[in-house]
Design a protein around this motif. Structure first.
Motif, PDB file in Angstrom:
ATOM      1  N   VAL A 152       0.833  -1.203   0.000  1.00  0.00           N
ATOM      2  CA  VAL A 152       0.000   0.000   0.000  1.00  0.00           C
ATOM      3  C   VAL A 152       0.871   1.259   0.000  1.00  0.00           C
ATOM      4  N   ALA A 153       0.556   2.181  -0.912  1.00  0.00           N
ATOM      5  CA  ALA A 153       1.221   3.483  -0.950  1.00  0.00           C
ATOM      6  C   ALA A 153       0.341   4.497  -0.225  1.00  0.00           C
ATOM      7  N   PRO A 154       0.812   5.104   0.865  1.00  0.00           N
ATOM      8  CA  PRO A 154      -0.016   6.046   1.612  1.00  0.00           C
ATOM      9  C   PRO A 154       0.244   7.493   1.203  1.00  0.00           C
ATOM     10  N   PHE A 155      -0.830   8.249   1.034  1.00  0.00           N
ATOM     11  CA  PHE A 155      -0.722   9.663   0.672  1.00  0.00           C
ATOM     12  C   PHE A 155      -1.678  10.493   1.527  1.00  0.00           C
ATOM     13  N   LYS A 156      -1.332  11.771   1.678  1.00  0.00           N
ATOM     14  CA  LYS A 156      -2.174  12.733   2.375  1.00  0.00           C
ATOM     15  C   LYS A 156      -2.290  13.988   1.521  1.00  0.00           C
ATOM     16  N   VAL A 157      -3.522  14.478   1.341  1.00  0.00           N
ATOM     17  CA  VAL A 157      -3.731  15.715   0.606  1.00  0.00           C
ATOM     18  C   VAL A 157      -3.365  16.894   1.507  1.00  0.00           C
ATOM     19  N   ILE A 189       1.690  15.440  10.057  1.00  0.00           N
ATOM     20  CA  ILE A 189       1.465  14.526  11.175  1.00  0.00           C
ATOM     21  C   ILE A 189       0.766  13.245  10.740  1.00  0.00           C
ATOM     22  N   ASP A 190      -0.336  13.378  10.006  1.00  0.00           N
ATOM     23  CA  ASP A 190      -1.056  12.179   9.556  1.00  0.00           C
ATOM     24  C   ASP A 190      -0.173  11.220   8.764  1.00  0.00           C
ATOM     25  N   PRO A 191       0.711  11.722   7.858  1.00  0.00           N
ATOM     26  CA  PRO A 191       1.568  10.777   7.127  1.00  0.00           C
ATOM     27  C   PRO A 191       2.456   9.924   8.019  1.00  0.00           C
ATOM     28  N   GLY A 192       2.758  10.402   9.231  1.00  0.00           N
ATOM     29  CA  GLY A 192       3.546   9.586  10.144  1.00  0.00           C
ATOM     30  C   GLY A 192       2.793   8.337  10.571  1.00  0.00           C
ATOM     31  N   TYR A 193       1.501   8.481  10.817  1.00  0.00           N
ATOM     32  CA  TYR A 193       0.669   7.320  11.159  1.00  0.00           C
ATOM     33  C   TYR A 193       0.446   6.429   9.941  1.00  0.00           C
ATOM     34  N   HIS A 194       0.257   7.058   8.778  1.00  0.00           N
ATOM     35  CA  HIS A 194       0.147   6.267   7.543  1.00  0.00           C
ATOM     36  C   HIS A 194       1.405   5.411   7.348  1.00  0.00           C
ATOM     37  N   GLY A 195       2.558   6.044   7.575  1.00  0.00           N
ATOM     38  CA  GLY A 195       3.822   5.338   7.380  1.00  0.00           C
ATOM     39  C   GLY A 195       3.973   4.147   8.305  1.00  0.00           C
ATOM     40  N   ARG A 215       3.406  10.116   2.046  1.00  0.00           N
ATOM     41  CA  ARG A 215       3.752  11.256   1.187  1.00  0.00           C
ATOM     42  C   ARG A 215       2.553  12.186   1.044  1.00  0.00           C
ATOM     43  N   ASN A 216       2.850  13.432   0.670  1.00  0.00           N
ATOM     44  CA  ASN A 216       1.821  14.453   0.512  1.00  0.00           C
ATOM     45  C   ASN A 216       1.570  14.761  -0.954  1.00  0.00           C
ATOM     46  N   LEU A 217       0.322  15.098  -1.258  1.00  0.00           N
ATOM     47  CA  LEU A 217      -0.070  15.592  -2.575  1.00  0.00           C
ATOM     48  C   LEU A 217      -0.725  16.952  -2.359  1.00  0.00           C
ATOM     49  N   ASP A 218       0.001  18.017  -2.675  1.00  0.00           N
ATOM     50  CA  ASP A 218      -0.466  19.362  -2.385  1.00  0.00           C
ATOM     51  C   ASP A 218      -0.344  20.237  -3.628  1.00  0.00           C
ATOM     52  N   PRO A 219      -1.437  20.402  -4.381  1.00  0.00           N
ATOM     53  CA  PRO A 219      -1.367  21.207  -5.608  1.00  0.00           C
ATOM     54  C   PRO A 219      -0.952  22.653  -5.361  1.00  0.00           C
ATOM     55  N   ILE A 253      -1.828  -0.889  -4.435  1.00  0.00           N
ATOM     56  CA  ILE A 253      -2.943   0.041  -4.274  1.00  0.00           C
ATOM     57  C   ILE A 253      -2.452   1.244  -3.487  1.00  0.00           C
ATOM     58  N   ALA A 254      -3.079   2.373  -3.699  1.00  0.00           N
ATOM     59  CA  ALA A 254      -2.758   3.587  -2.946  1.00  0.00           C
ATOM     60  C   ALA A 254      -3.990   4.063  -2.209  1.00  0.00           C
ATOM     61  N   VAL A 255      -3.790   4.498  -0.976  1.00  0.00           N
ATOM     62  CA  VAL A 255      -4.851   5.102  -0.182  1.00  0.00           C
ATOM     63  C   VAL A 255      -4.475   6.570   0.029  1.00  0.00           C
ATOM     64  N   VAL A 256      -5.341   7.466  -0.430  1.00  0.00           N
ATOM     65  CA  VAL A 256      -5.092   8.905  -0.357  1.00  0.00           C
ATOM     66  C   VAL A 256      -6.065   9.518   0.639  1.00  0.00           C
ATOM     67  N   GLU A 257      -5.551   9.956   1.786  1.00  0.00           N
ATOM     68  CA  GLU A 257      -6.429  10.606   2.765  1.00  0.00           C
ATOM     69  C   GLU A 257      -6.606  12.075   2.410  1.00  0.00           C
ATOM     70  N   GLY A 258      -7.833  12.535   2.414  1.00  0.00           N
ATOM     71  CA  GLY A 258      -8.126  13.916   2.087  1.00  0.00           C
ATOM     72  C   GLY A 258      -7.855  14.875   3.220  1.00  0.00           C
ATOM     73  N   VAL A 259      -8.198  16.137   2.977  1.00  0.00           N
ATOM     74  CA  VAL A 259      -8.003  17.198   3.961  1.00  0.00           C
ATOM     75  C   VAL A 259      -9.335  17.914   4.166  1.00  0.00           C
ATOM     76  N   MET A 260      -9.665  18.223   5.408  1.00  0.00           N
ATOM     77  CA  MET A 260     -10.904  18.919   5.751  1.00  0.00           C
ATOM     78  C   MET A 260     -12.096  18.241   5.070  1.00  0.00           C
ATOM     79  N   GLY A 261     -13.089  19.044   4.602  1.00  0.00           N
ATOM     80  CA  GLY A 261     -14.197  18.474   3.854  1.00  0.00           C
ATOM     81  C   GLY A 261     -13.806  18.270   2.405  1.00  0.00           C
ATOM     82  N   LEU A 262     -14.557  17.438   1.687  1.00  0.00           N
ATOM     83  CA  LEU A 262     -14.204  17.044   0.323  1.00  0.00           C
ATOM     84  C   LEU A 262     -13.915  18.241  -0.581  1.00  0.00           C
ATOM     85  N   PHE A 263     -14.712  19.286  -0.484  1.00  0.00           N
ATOM     86  CA  PHE A 263     -14.566  20.422  -1.394  1.00  0.00           C
ATOM     87  C   PHE A 263     -13.864  21.618  -0.751  1.00  0.00           C
ATOM     88  N   ASP A 264     -13.303  21.441   0.445  1.00  0.00           N
ATOM     89  CA  ASP A 264     -12.614  22.531   1.132  1.00  0.00           C
ATOM     90  C   ASP A 264     -11.170  22.636   0.669  1.00  0.00           C
TER      91      ASP A 264
END
Length: 474
Positions: free
Chosen positions: A35-40, A45-51, A59-63, A84-95
């Motif tokens: 599993v590849a873990p990502f955070k938007v 901090i969250d990526p540390g738990y993912h890791g 890893r982070n994905l920040d446009p 497979i990759a699991v990408v955790e979002g940030v705040m609400g979906l459209f925030d």
């Protein structure tokens, strides 16, 4: 074939995304998936738990910080050998970043933007407390708000009873969204937090590992892992991000007068602070430093001295205010950093690093490189910034623009610094001058993402090589 991805989002913050994403990563890993873990977003901090759950760096994905054009390449780089990759979002979906044009549907930096860039399905985690039949209306709104986002299913979190689950499942059926899991309320899974969110996994030690194991067990028992895997998209296409290619094309001639190309004076040692006090960093930073010709040496300022042969120093973000007494007790390092800075060693300090370079932090002695003191403050400073470099440094030339992020509850006091590093305008138009750029030290509260600024990293390694050469000739 690219690695399939699934995005974990929510209607709002506090819905349980981190618990669900971390547990899903662990459960899939436990089931034999790589599993590849990502955070938007800019979260460290969250990526540390993912890791911890994945056994590989989160890893982070920040446009906003790296540019939308780098999101897919960075995704492919981080997920290239995974199932497979699991990408955790940030705040609400459209925030996301609040734009001047409030008519913008998909906010920059939002989970929705990243899901659209990856063309990946979204699983919506809903905090079920207080919800009943009206959940159908909420889900209908999220499913139809933007046609570019594919809502693939729902995971119900904090369900109160079997009857409560039946009612919620019926609401999901009404809008045609499959329920992929239903998690009961489990207060014992809460991970201790402090003023900036969860306590980093590195600091929380064995308790963090236990929490991740509990999240994994909960998700494995209550989520249909096979259904999640079937839902994941497989059409994330395009070239992977290449740190070597990024620094090879960088224009490294900075105004600080560093001549050699990266690596031409050997492989300069770049010391990067780590340990419990300096936990904020991106995996791509080390990869870029090494691609630019550096040898990276991670050390712990709580107990170590500068690594042998250090020619450049990186002091990233973290929580030095929680470890000020221990940092102050390591006097040999404080003295060594001050002397190295005085001799012209390139130093890049962000947030926690800025505090470490002051005279004192909450009354505890620090390195004294900067004429300022620091203290824990009364309010949180948070948000993206569009900044311009005000002075030349080993990373930036005056006038260069960069996007960064502030995230702190400390403040500088009694400062005599008169050469700020950055300038920007507040939302009300007020001019802000921040940080310090003196000699070859660049220190600031502003966090930047190295992948969004590869030239700065290449320049820093070049400056370190020049410093190493000058010391060898001395």
């Amino acid at each position: 074939m690219s690695t399939p991805a699934v995005v974990i989002a929510a209607p709002s913050s506090g819905s349980g995304k981190t618990t669900l994403a971390t547990g899903l990563i662990g459960a899939l890993q436990q089931a034999g998936q790589r599993v590849a873990p990502f955070k938007v977003g800019p979260d460290y901090i969250d990526p540390g738990y993912h890791g911890l759950a994945a056994g590989r760096p989160g890893r982070n994905l920040d446009p906003v910080l790296v540019g939308a054009e780098r999101v897919v390449p960075m995704y492919r780089h981080g997920a290239h050998d995974c199932d497979i990759a699991v990408v955790e979002g940030v705040m609400g979906l459209f925030d996301g970043r609040i734009a001047d044009d409030q008519a913008v549907t998909v906010a920059e930096g939002s989970t929705a933007q990243v899901a659209a860039l990856l063309e990946a399905p979204v699983v919506l985690v809903v905090d079920a407390r207080g919800h009943s039949q009206s959940l159908a209306a909420l889900l209908h709104g999220f499913a139809t708000f933007d046609s570019g986002i594919r809502l693939g299913g729902v995971i119900l979190n904090r369900v109160g009873s079997e009857r409560h689950e039946e009612v919620l499942r019926a609401a999901c059926d009404r809008v045609g969204l499959p329920v992929l899991g239903a998690l009961p309320r489990m207060a014992e899974l809460s991970v201790p937090a402090r003023h900036l969110g969860l306590i980093p996994a590195v600091e929380h030690g064995r308790a963090a590992r236990n929490a991740v194991d509990a999240m994994t067990e909960l998700v494995a028992a209550h989520v249909d892992l096979a259904a999640v895997a079937r839902l994941a998209a497989v059409h994330v296409s395009g070239p992977a991000w290449d740190p070597v290619g990024e620094v090879r094309g960088a224009e490294i001639a900075p105004a600080s007068g560093c001549e050699p190309e990266p690596g031409t004076s050997g492989s300069p040692v770049i010391a990067v602070a780590g340990g419990a006090a300096f936990t904020f960093g991106y995996a791509e930073h080390r990869e870029l430093l090494e691609a630019a010709g550096a040898t990276v040496a991670v050390f712990d300022p709580l107990c170590d001295e500068l690594p042998t042969g250090t020619a450049g120093l990186v002091l990233p973000g973290g929580f030095p205010e929680e470890h000020a007494a221990e940092l102050a007790a390591n006097e040999p390092l404080l003295t060594g950093v001050a002397e190295a800075a005085r001799q012209g060693m390139p130093v890049h300090a962000e947030c926690a690093g800025l505090l470490y370079l002051t005279r004192s932090l909450d009354g505890h002695r620090m390195a004294g490189v900067l004429d300022a003191t620091a203290e824990f403050g009364p309010r949180l400073t948070l948000g993206y910034r569009d900044a311009v470099a005000l002075t030349d440094s080993p990373l930036w030339s005056a006038g260069e623009r960069v996007r960064g992020h502030e995230f702190h509850r400390t403040r500088l006091t009694a400062t005599g610094v008169d050469t700020p590093a950055w300038g920007w305008r507040s939302p009300t138009g007020e001019p802000i001058r921040e940080g310090a750029s003196i000699h070859r030290v660049h220190a600031s509260y502003l966090h930047t993402h190295p992948a969004g600024n590869p030239t700065a990293t290449a320049r820093f390694v070049s400056a370190a090589a020049a410093y190493a050469a000058s010391r060898a000739d001395a």
